[in-house]
Motif scaffolding. Structure first.
Motif, PDB file in Angstrom:
ATOM      1  N   PRO A 119       0.810  -1.222   0.000  1.00  0.00           N
ATOM      2  CA  PRO A 119       0.000   0.000   0.000  1.00  0.00           C
ATOM      3  C   PRO A 119       0.841   1.268   0.000  1.00  0.00           C
ATOM      4  O   PRO A 119       0.432   2.279  -0.578  1.00  0.00           O
ATOM      5  N   SER A 120       2.023   1.207   0.608  1.00  0.00           N
ATOM      6  CA  SER A 120       2.880   2.400   0.677  1.00  0.00           C
ATOM      7  C   SER A 120       3.368   2.851  -0.692  1.00  0.00           C
ATOM      8  O   SER A 120       3.821   3.986  -0.858  1.00  0.00           O
ATOM      9  N   PHE A 166       1.417   2.640  -3.571  1.00  0.00           N
ATOM     10  CA  PHE A 166       0.317   2.950  -4.477  1.00  0.00           C
ATOM     11  C   PHE A 166       0.431   4.370  -5.032  1.00  0.00           C
ATOM     12  O   PHE A 166       0.315   4.583  -6.239  1.00  0.00           O
ATOM     13  N   GLU A 167       0.663   5.329  -4.157  1.00  0.00           N
ATOM     14  CA  GLU A 167       0.661   6.722  -4.614  1.00  0.00           C
ATOM     15  C   GLU A 167       1.800   6.981  -5.588  1.00  0.00           C
ATOM     16  O   GLU A 167       1.606   7.618  -6.638  1.00  0.00           O
ATOM     17  N   LEU A 176      -5.929  -2.789   0.557  1.00  0.00           N
ATOM     18  CA  LEU A 176      -6.134  -1.381   0.222  1.00  0.00           C
ATOM     19  C   LEU A 176      -6.257  -0.597   1.519  1.00  0.00           C
ATOM     20  O   LEU A 176      -7.330  -0.132   1.906  1.00  0.00           O
ATOM     21  N   GLY A 177      -5.138  -0.505   2.231  1.00  0.00           N
ATOM     22  CA  GLY A 177      -5.114   0.209   3.500  1.00  0.00           C
ATOM     23  C   GLY A 177      -5.291  -0.714   4.688  1.00  0.00           C
ATOM     24  O   GLY A 177      -5.506  -1.929   4.542  1.00  0.00           O
ATOM     25  N   SER A 228      -6.546   5.221   5.990  1.00  0.00           N
ATOM     26  CA  SER A 228      -5.522   4.849   5.009  1.00  0.00           C
ATOM     27  C   SER A 228      -6.153   4.374   3.703  1.00  0.00           C
ATOM     28  O   SER A 228      -5.602   4.593   2.617  1.00  0.00           O
ATOM     29  N   SER A 229      -7.327   3.728   3.794  1.00  0.00           N
ATOM     30  CA  SER A 229      -8.031   3.319   2.587  1.00  0.00           C
ATOM     31  C   SER A 229      -8.445   4.533   1.767  1.00  0.00           C
ATOM     32  O   SER A 229      -8.314   4.548   0.533  1.00  0.00           O
ATOM     33  N   GLU A 287      -6.959   7.430   1.758  1.00  0.00           N
ATOM     34  CA  GLU A 287      -5.751   8.016   1.183  1.00  0.00           C
ATOM     35  C   GLU A 287      -5.359   7.294  -0.108  1.00  0.00           C
ATOM     36  O   GLU A 287      -5.004   7.929  -1.112  1.00  0.00           O
ATOM     37  N   ILE A 288      -5.418   5.946  -0.086  1.00  0.00           N
ATOM     38  CA  ILE A 288      -5.085   5.178  -1.279  1.00  0.00           C
ATOM     39  C   ILE A 288      -6.091   5.444  -2.387  1.00  0.00           C
ATOM     40  O   ILE A 288      -5.724   5.694  -3.549  1.00  0.00           O
ATOM     41  N   ASN A 289      -7.374   5.432  -2.045  1.00  0.00           N
ATOM     42  CA  ASN A 289      -8.395   5.656  -3.059  1.00  0.00           C
ATOM     43  C   ASN A 289      -8.326   7.062  -3.626  1.00  0.00           C
ATOM     44  O   ASN A 289      -8.573   7.271  -4.826  1.00  0.00           O
ATOM     45  N   ARG A 303     -11.254  -2.924  -8.070  1.00  0.00           N
ATOM     46  CA  ARG A 303     -10.704  -3.428  -6.808  1.00  0.00           C
ATOM     47  C   ARG A 303     -11.006  -4.915  -6.698  1.00  0.00           C
ATOM     48  O   ARG A 303     -12.153  -5.326  -6.809  1.00  0.00           O
TER      49      ARG A 303
END
Length: 487
Positions: free
Chosen positions: A119-120, A122-123, A147-148, A153-154, A156-158, A172
């Motif tokens: 997840p870290s 993804f961005e 996904l978080g 955190s979810s 933030e990813i989305n 997803r």
């Protein structure tokens, strides 16, 4: 629904365990059955330093190891590998994306990206793809969990994904939704007229959903220690199964109507207050014991240190809507359990009056069992009269009506979930993928449980490996007069 196949597929994490065990064998299976678009090219990307031929050798080795023997065909493997290309890529390095884009080339015919990464990353992955033109209107992206780790955190990813990929181009993945038996829940419910009149609080007493594993940490210690059973299994797989059982009938079998109805279920899930959580949940961690006759270590011994991470969780959940008011949904998952099993057990209410009671006939409530794995079957337990003259009373017995999907469809090849999901990603069908509002509603339910554990300093109770979890899990149902379906 109309299909919109892409011409190229880009797999991030192409040298990982998931790619070797599932993705490459699934893509080969689709290729061997002539289900992939003829022009489709497959690009692998990962940090390992392969060239095209080196990665093809890597992929061949994975196919040799993980394909069933009856699916191996040298000509099909050779022609499949001709589709495969590779580009070393470090998602944390912005400079990696330029050679990747050059390798992939023109994407006017459409590109599907399968993103299986931490997840870290993804961005940075989304930003890098966008910077080199690999996130335009002809591109769709598939996101593998996790996904978080919570709602924040979810989101933030989305949010990071949404900067480049709107919802209609975001897929997803929850691989449980690709399982044939899971989709049969919809066929069973909405393809047969006799279930719907009793598929509600008037006809159903309780619902049990169990996903039990016999394995321990295996190679997932780093991930599992930060996740635990609640995040790893309940937040996604179990809650998705709950939604399929509880949803209203969709008007159409498509990505909009099916996911609209699932989302309504998640919004109706009763959020637990902190003071309710200790009474409505049980958490455990496996100790040493025996599984399949073999001694196994405790979670802490496997991990190499003490831990408060749960490997078992049981939950009594409620859905606050018209159809399900008052019906408990008992959810349970754990590692190092007595047997490997994924199933849904739906217990119907008893008949309102037994005409056999005066003659000694005992009735049991009907139960519908949907077994997802390891076997795949649907079983309805009904009451029948034992043969005899009945001079000393009527003898009734519970008997099963069985539909073995393995036997009934023996002539059809059973596909693994990732074959269906990869094909749907390639062809642009979102029906079996999870929408953002679903994910966030699931996290609200999960986060409330974790907050209750923290507020009440709840620690996982030890249970022996090879058992059905802590004894408190039995009490969770038995105080309601319900017994877990463990047969």
């Amino acid at each position: 629904m109309p299909r919109d196949p892409v011409a190229k597929l880009l797999l991030f994490g192409a040298t990982g365990d998931l790619a070797q065990r599932m993705l490459l064998p699934s893509l080969y299976g689709l290729h061997a059955d002539n289900l992939l678009p003829a022009e489709l090219k497959i690009f692998g990307a990962a940090r390992h330093d392969h060239d095209d031929e080196g990665y093809r050798a890597f992929a061949r080795k994975a196919l040799d190891q993980f394909l069933p023997e009856d699916r191996k065909n040298e000509a099909a493997i050779a022609s499949f590998l001709e589709r495969v290309f590779y580009q070393p890529t470090d998602l944390s390095d912005p400079e990696s994306f330029t050679p990747l884009a050059e390798k992939v080339g023109d994407i006017a015919g459409g590109l599907a990206i399968y993103l299986s990464t931490a997840p870290s990353l993804f961005e940075s992955a989304i930003t890098g793809l966008q910077s080199v033109g690999l996130a335009g209107t002809t591109v769709r992206v598939g996101l593998e969990k996790p996904l978080g780790y919570d709602l924040e955190s979810s989101r933030e990813i989305n949010d990071a994904v949404a900067k480049a990929f709107p919802e209609e181009r975001t897929y997803r993945i929850d691989h449980y939704l690709g399982k044939e038996t899971v989709q049969n829940i919809l066929a069973l419910r909405f393809g047969n007229s006799f279930f719907e009149p009793v598929w509600n609080a008037q006809g159903i007493d309780n619902v049990q959903i169990t996903i039990a594993e016999t394995v321990g940490l295996e190679e997932r210690a780093g991930y599992y220690e930060t996740a635990g059973a609640l995040r790893d299994m309940v937040q996604n797989h179990i809650l998705q199964l709950l939604a399929l059982v509880a949803m209203e009938p969709p008007a159409h079998f498509d990505g909009t109507d099916v996911r609209d109805e699932k989302s309504k279920v998640f919004r109706s899930l009763r959020i637990m207050k902190p003071e309710e959580v200790p009474q409505m949940t049980v958490t455990g961690q496996y100790g040493e014991g025996a599984v399949k006759g073999q001694f196994v270590k405790s979670y802490a011994e496997e991990l190499g240190q003490s831990s408060t991470t749960e490997t078992f969780v049981a939950i009594k959940a409620h859905i606050d809507n018209w159809r399900w008011q008052g019906v408990p949904f008992y959810l349970r998952t754990g590692k190092r359990m007595a047997t490997r099993r994924s199933e849904i057990a739906i217990q119907f209410k008893a008949v309102p009056h037994s005409m056999f009671a005066g003659r000694g006939g005992l009735l049991q409530p009907n139960m519908l069992i949907i077994r997802l794995q390891p076997e795949e079957y649907i079983q309805l337990l009904v009451m029948a009269k034992e043969p005899g003259l009945d001079r000393n009373g009527v003898r009734l017995r519970e008997v099963p009506l069985n539909l073995s999907l393995d036997a009934e469809f023996a002539g059809s090849r059973r596909r693994i979930a990732y074959e269906r999901l990869l094909l749907d990603l390639i062809e642009g069908d979102q029906t079996l993928f999870v929408r953002r509002d679903e994910v966030e509603a699931q996290w609200r339910f999960i986060d409330a449980i974790r907050a209750g554990w923290d507020a009440n300093d709840v620690k996982p109770k030890s249970y022996p490996s090879g058992s059905w979890g802590p004894s408190a899990a039995i009490a969770l149902t038995e105080r309601d007069g319900v017994t877990w379906q463990d047969d």
